[in-house]
Design a protein around this motif. Sequence first.
Motif, PDB file in Angstrom:
ATOM      1  N   SER A  23       2.664  15.783  -1.280  1.00 29.75           N
ATOM      2  CA  SER A  23       2.231  14.336  -0.958  1.00 29.75           C
ATOM      3  C   SER A  23       3.136  13.471  -1.559  1.00 29.75           C
ATOM      4  N   GLY A  52       5.897  12.826   0.459  1.00 26.99           N
ATOM      5  CA  GLY A  52       6.131  12.217   1.482  1.00 26.99           C
ATOM      6  C   GLY A  52       4.761  12.548   2.891  1.00 26.99           C
ATOM      7  N   GLY A 100       1.712  13.413   4.051  1.00 28.90           N
ATOM      8  CA  GLY A 100      -0.422  12.840   4.690  1.00 28.90           C
ATOM      9  C   GLY A 100      -0.906  14.063   4.520  1.00 28.90           C
ATOM     10  N   SER A 101      -2.395  13.938   3.756  1.00 23.94           N
ATOM     11  CA  SER A 101      -3.057  15.356   3.624  1.00 23.94           C
ATOM     12  C   SER A 101      -3.359  15.919   4.662  1.00 23.94           C
ATOM     13  N   GLU A 102      -3.934  14.537   6.267  1.00 31.88           N
ATOM     14  CA  GLU A 102      -3.813  15.410   6.840  1.00 31.88           C
ATOM     15  C   GLU A 102      -2.953  15.983   7.974  1.00 31.88           C
ATOM     16  N   GLU A 103      -1.781  15.614   7.862  1.00 38.12           N
ATOM     17  CA  GLU A 103      -0.487  16.897   7.881  1.00 38.12           C
ATOM     18  C   GLU A 103      -0.453  17.546   6.857  1.00 38.12           C
ATOM     19  N   SER A 123       2.552   3.954  -0.376  1.00 39.50           N
ATOM     20  CA  SER A 123       2.934   5.034   0.609  1.00 39.50           C
ATOM     21  C   SER A 123       2.758   6.223  -0.047  1.00 39.50           C
ATOM     22  N   ARG A 155       0.423   7.100  -1.833  1.00 43.63           N
ATOM     23  CA  ARG A 155      -1.275   6.978  -2.679  1.00 43.63           C
ATOM     24  C   ARG A 155      -1.778   7.706  -2.697  1.00 43.63           C
ATOM     25  N   ALA A 156      -1.426   9.083  -1.383  1.00 43.03           N
ATOM     26  CA  ALA A 156      -1.690   9.798  -1.812  1.00 43.03           C
ATOM     27  C   ALA A 156      -1.280  10.811  -2.890  1.00 43.03           C
ATOM     28  N   TYR A 157       0.259  10.693  -3.376  1.00 45.53           N
ATOM     29  CA  TYR A 157       0.633  11.226  -4.865  1.00 45.53           C
ATOM     30  C   TYR A 157      -0.139  10.425  -5.331  1.00 45.53           C
TER      31      TYR A 157
END
Lengths: 406, 264
Positions: free
Chosen positions: A112, A115, A117-120, B10, B12-14
Amino acid sequence: MSALSVQGLSKSFRSYRQEWHRIAGWFGLPIKPAKEVHVLRDLSFSIEPGSAVGIVGENGAGKSTLLKIITGTLQPSSGSFHVEGRVAAILELGMGFNGDLTGRENVVNTASMMGIGSEELAGLMPAIADFADIGPYFDQPMRTYSSGMQMRVAFAVATARRPEILIVDEALSVGDAFFQHKSFSCIREFQQSGTTLLLVSHDRASIVTLCDRVLLLSDGRVLMDGPPQDVMDLYNALIAKKEGYDVKQVSMGGGRVQTTSGTGEASIASVLLLDEAGQALETVSVGQELVLSIEAAIHQDLPELVVGYMIKDRLGQPIFGTNTYHLQRVVTPKAGETIRYRFGFPANLGIGNYSIAVSLHRGDEHVAGNYEWRDLAYVFTVVNPSHSPFIGTSWLPPQLEVSRVG
Amino acid sequence: MLGLLRSLWSFRAYVASSILSDFKTRFVRSRMGFAWVVINPLAQVCIYAFILSGLMASRIQGIENRFGYAIYLLAGLLAWNLFSEIVDRLMKVFINNANVIKKVRFPRIVLPVIVVGTALINNAALFVVMCVLFALFGYPLTPEILLVIPAALLVSAFAACVGLVLGVLNVFIRDIEQIVPILLQVVFWFTPIVYPPNIIPERFRGLLELSPVYHLVDVYHRLIVYAEPVPWASIAYVVVLVLILAPLALFLFRRASPEMVDVL
């Protein structure tokens, strides 16, 4: 369009007499730093997409600093660089992993941060776990990992997506041979798809096998920029120079550069590879009887003289080397003499190009007391006109027996 | 500024996965896990209540409940814990994450955001436990208590500004890390948290009025303990301070960023 271009890049680390001077500087007060250490000085180069560039140099030459700047963790003091596309970096050990989290959780964090994403990531995770190949350890806290296992996970995350530029700092040497092989083939695959590789290593073998160009950094500048073997030869000679040796380079034509170094009390007068009739050879047949003739000119009385040679393959990997110390023929020469050595051996070599490096020195190693050391002193090609075909760099003809036993 | 927000979004997941792993790593090796988040401040309340309640009970005016002092303490500590946790952890945030900062490229502004996020979740847990305790004390819970949520955001904003300034400076001047806990102690005892404001001598009143922490704690007291109307003057004072401090903190952070990695 180059994958990476660097223009006038400099980096200096500033230190101040008082730290608040630095802070006052942010607010525009003109306070000079007490000390400025220049690590990179006005570096400029550009790299074509898909090439693999090695960066070598002694400790403190600025290799890691350069990689950190290109990765984006360090800011240059002046100059600029332009990177085309995504950069993935494996700097030092690990990727800032947290020892209390499992390998999988660390992968989620790092991915993450890169960069992804969680789906990827969900799609990539099986491939990452598979590539790291550390079995049940993947779901164990990372503090229980060996350094090699950390490296596996780091490499697996960093290469989860194909980056346009892959930066590897001295990391591949940690893994075991199997993983090294695996990561090398992954890097090669990326390269074929157009990834540019930047590799820092002290390991000659990985530089020579992976890279098609090498930058030698010294004191923050590019000292040499050329094909791997030539640069590595100069690099090795530079290490020897530290002990007061004279280093010179001669262009050999065909883009190769011969490196000579040494203190000069004795010098290499001639190096010839002869057949049985005493004829100098450039092309050698597999199995042919050869004589390597080396003449040493002695310029002053020496306590002892040892002559050594090393046959290297196309990639500069050692094939065979020995010297007169190990052969127990050490002499004590006087000034003005010329001494001829004749080493006879059969060419039990596979087809390909070979070079011979020659050294005159004292003791059993050429590093201590190096009178002269010459890389690429002789170059020859081995062909196979008369024996059954085989592959590899050694000719080990087998006695074959085949029988039906059941 | 806009760029800062965009890079935050961008990543936010982290931010989310870091907040999660922060909880995991803090409690993964302790048996009681998450419970420690609330046990710590509750133990504080018990200690103060045990030692001081006899002394203080008569001085807390305006509450009928026999647990009046405990209620007063809880309200004050809810504000104070949020403030001190954010300041304390932001002060060390760059140093503690040096390992990641040096190896991976990412916008560093996410680190303070993660700290504030974690602290807010801790504080929310304490808030829930506080409400349960109030119910046990027989103290009536009104919907107005939810006004604590915007108050908590104001506390976080102020603490984040102070913490970010200290965090940036601490990278270069490590003495900060030693001084700040002492200063926090001073501020804690100078703020009416374990004692009511009316025991402060009249001549120190003016000084107290200057302390933004006092105003923030006072907002909590009025909302939770006294069910008084929102003290807008106090809020305005802190908001103005935040508006002054925030640009300063961001300016320092911006300026220090390139040199931060050099010295970490």
